[in-house]
Scaffold this motif. Structure first.
Motif, short mmCIF file in Angstrom:
data_model
loop_
_atom_site.label_atom_id
_atom_site.label_comp_id
_atom_site.label_asym_id
_atom_site.label_seq_id
_atom_site.Cartn_x
_atom_site.Cartn_y
_atom_site.Cartn_z
N VAL A 163 0.85 -1.20 0.00
CA VAL A 163 0.00 0.00 0.00
C VAL A 163 0.88 1.25 0.00
CG1 VAL A 163 -1.66 1.34 1.35
CG2 VAL A 163 -1.98 -1.13 1.08
N TYR A 164 1.90 1.27 0.89
CA TYR A 164 2.81 2.41 0.96
C TYR A 164 3.48 2.66 -0.38
CZ TYR A 164 7.03 5.07 1.71
OH TYR A 164 8.02 6.00 1.58
N TYR A 165 4.00 1.60 -0.99
CA TYR A 165 4.72 1.76 -2.25
C TYR A 165 3.79 2.29 -3.35
CZ TYR A 165 7.02 0.73 -6.62
OH TYR A 165 7.54 0.85 -7.87
N LEU A 166 2.58 1.75 -3.45
CA LEU A 166 1.64 2.19 -4.49
C LEU A 166 1.24 3.65 -4.30
CD1 LEU A 166 -0.62 -0.99 -4.83
CD2 LEU A 166 1.05 -0.12 -6.49
N VAL A 167 0.98 4.06 -3.05
CA VAL A 167 0.62 5.46 -2.79
C VAL A 167 1.80 6.37 -3.09
CG1 VAL A 167 0.01 7.12 -0.97
CG2 VAL A 167 -1.18 4.91 -1.10
N ASP A 168 2.97 6.02 -2.57
CA ASP A 168 4.17 6.83 -2.76
C ASP A 168 4.52 6.93 -4.25
OD1 ASP A 168 6.44 8.30 -2.30
OD2 ASP A 168 7.28 6.93 -0.83
N PHE A 169 4.46 5.80 -4.95
CA PHE A 169 4.78 5.79 -6.38
C PHE A 169 3.78 6.66 -7.15
CE2 PHE A 169 4.40 4.18 -10.70
CZ PHE A 169 5.73 4.18 -11.10
N THR A 170 2.49 6.55 -6.82
CA THR A 170 1.46 7.33 -7.52
C THR A 170 1.68 8.83 -7.31
OG1 THR A 170 -0.13 5.52 -7.24
CG2 THR A 170 -1.03 7.70 -7.76
N VAL A 171 2.00 9.22 -6.08
CA VAL A 171 2.26 10.63 -5.78
C VAL A 171 3.44 11.13 -6.60
CG1 VAL A 171 3.10 12.23 -3.99
CG2 VAL A 171 1.24 10.62 -3.48
N HIS A 172 4.53 10.36 -6.63
CA HIS A 172 5.72 10.79 -7.37
C HIS A 172 5.49 10.76 -8.88
CE1 HIS A 172 7.78 10.64 -3.55
NE2 HIS A 172 8.75 11.30 -4.13
N LEU A 173 4.72 9.80 -9.33
CA LEU A 173 4.40 9.73 -10.76
C LEU A 173 3.60 10.97 -11.17
CD1 LEU A 173 4.43 8.09 -13.40
CD2 LEU A 173 2.32 7.00 -12.65
N CYS A 174 2.63 11.34 -10.36
CA CYS A 174 1.83 12.54 -10.66
C CYS A 174 2.69 13.79 -10.62
CB CYS A 174 0.67 12.66 -9.66
SG CYS A 174 -0.61 11.41 -9.91
N LYS A 175 3.60 13.88 -9.65
CA LYS A 175 4.50 15.04 -9.57
C LYS A 175 5.39 15.13 -10.80
CE LYS A 175 5.13 15.89 -4.65
NZ LYS A 175 6.08 15.80 -3.54
N ALA A 176 5.88 13.97 -11.27
CA ALA A 176 6.77 13.95 -12.43
C ALA A 176 6.02 14.27 -13.72
CB ALA A 176 7.46 12.60 -12.55
N LYS A 177 4.79 13.74 -13.84
CA LYS A 177 4.02 13.92 -15.07
C LYS A 177 3.29 15.26 -15.11
CE LYS A 177 3.31 11.50 -18.12
NZ LYS A 177 3.97 11.54 -19.43
N PHE A 178 2.88 15.74 -13.94
CA PHE A 178 2.10 16.98 -13.88
C PHE A 178 2.71 17.93 -12.85
CE2 PHE A 178 -0.73 13.31 -14.61
CZ PHE A 178 -1.08 13.56 -15.94
N PRO A 179 3.90 18.47 -13.12
CA PRO A 179 4.58 19.30 -12.12
C PRO A 179 3.83 20.57 -11.76
CG PRO A 179 5.71 19.40 -14.24
CD PRO A 179 4.66 18.35 -14.36
N GLU A 180 2.91 21.01 -12.64
CA GLU A 180 2.17 22.24 -12.35
C GLU A 180 1.03 22.02 -11.36
OE1 GLU A 180 0.01 20.13 -15.55
OE2 GLU A 180 2.10 20.57 -15.17
N VAL A 181 0.66 20.78 -11.10
CA VAL A 181 -0.49 20.49 -10.22
C VAL A 181 -0.31 21.06 -8.81
CG1 VAL A 181 -1.79 18.65 -9.08
CG2 VAL A 181 -1.36 18.54 -11.54
N PRO A 182 0.84 20.88 -8.14
CA PRO A 182 0.98 21.45 -6.78
C PRO A 182 0.76 22.97 -6.75
CG PRO A 182 2.72 19.87 -7.17
CD PRO A 182 2.01 20.08 -8.49
N ASP A 183 1.26 23.68 -7.79
CA ASP A 183 1.06 25.13 -7.83
C ASP A 183 -0.41 25.47 -7.99
OD1 ASP A 183 3.75 25.64 -7.55
OD2 ASP A 183 4.12 25.65 -9.71
N LYS A 184 -1.11 24.74 -8.87
CA LYS A 184 -2.54 24.98 -9.06
C LYS A 184 -3.30 24.70 -7.78
CE LYS A 184 -2.94 24.15 -14.03
NZ LYS A 184 -3.45 23.25 -15.08
N ALA A 185 -2.96 23.59 -7.12
CA ALA A 185 -3.63 23.23 -5.87
C ALA A 185 -3.42 24.31 -4.81
CB ALA A 185 -3.12 21.87 -5.37
#
Length: 198
Positions: A163-185
């Motif tokens: 569970v930890y790996y899947l959540v952590d990987f998903t968060v990092h994948l989203c950060k890598a693919k959509f770097p503008e998302v944290p700024d928009k959020a």
């Protein structure tokens, strides 16, 4: 989780596959982080995620172990097949990383006999030796480690790590693919807070 089920004709149950995967992934992270930190003279986290896990080592070790078991008694063939297979695995992972992230997280451009910086002769030779190490003593050590703790502890640990790996990987994948998302959020949050105050 069906821990006792055999995993796709490997003759090994899901429980041990999961334990071995995480042990190899953590050992790979430790070795690579130490090596790169020594080379860079500073701490270098070689994992993609926050935790100390390099799944390329977990997948690579298990694939090599299960596919090359028939060659375990012939060290020359094992070395050659291991070097070729690990090089093919490295190439495949590099291609997937290019498609997903637009970059590869290693660069062999400075090495002689390299291919586009993603493969090199030195690494291919080393992979063969790693496979020999895997079969001569490393897998026995990993099996020993996975049997050190009680079965129930392993089930809980395996489930939590997955569970930890899947959540952590998903968060990092989203950060890598959509770097503008944290700024928009952050902007949305600031607008919401400002609206609530007014």
């Amino acid at each position: 989780m069906p821990w006792d089920l055999a995993f796709f004709g490997t003759g090994t149950d899901v429980y041990h596959i999961v334990q071995w995967f995480f042990i190899y992934s953590i050992l790979g992270w430790i070795v690579e982080t130490i090596y790169m930190s020594i080379c860079g003279r500073r701490f270098v986290n070689r994992g993609f995620i926050f935790g100390p896990i390099c799944p390329i080592y977990g997948f690579g070790a298990l694939i090599a172990y299960f596919l090359l078991r028939p060659l375990a008694d012939n060290l020359v063939l094992l070395y050659l097949a291991g070097g070729i297979m690990a090089t093919a695995w490295e190439f495949l992972v590099a291609k997937v990383m290019m498609a997903v992230f637009g970059e590869v997280w290693w660069d062999y451009s400075e090495k002689p006999f390299n291919y586009k910086g993603i493969l090199c002769l030195e690494s291919s030779v080393a992979w063969g030796f790693y496979v020999l190490i895997l079969f001569t003593f490393l897998h026995k050590f990993v099996m020993f480690l996975s049997d050190l703790y009680p079965y129930q502890t392993g089930c809980i640990l395996g489930g939590v790590l997955m569970v930890y790996y899947l959540v952590d990987f998903t968060v990092h994948l989203c950060k890598a693919k959509f770097p503008e998302v944290p700024d928009k959020a952050r902007r949305i949050k600031n607008k919401f807070v400002s609206f609530c105050r007014n």
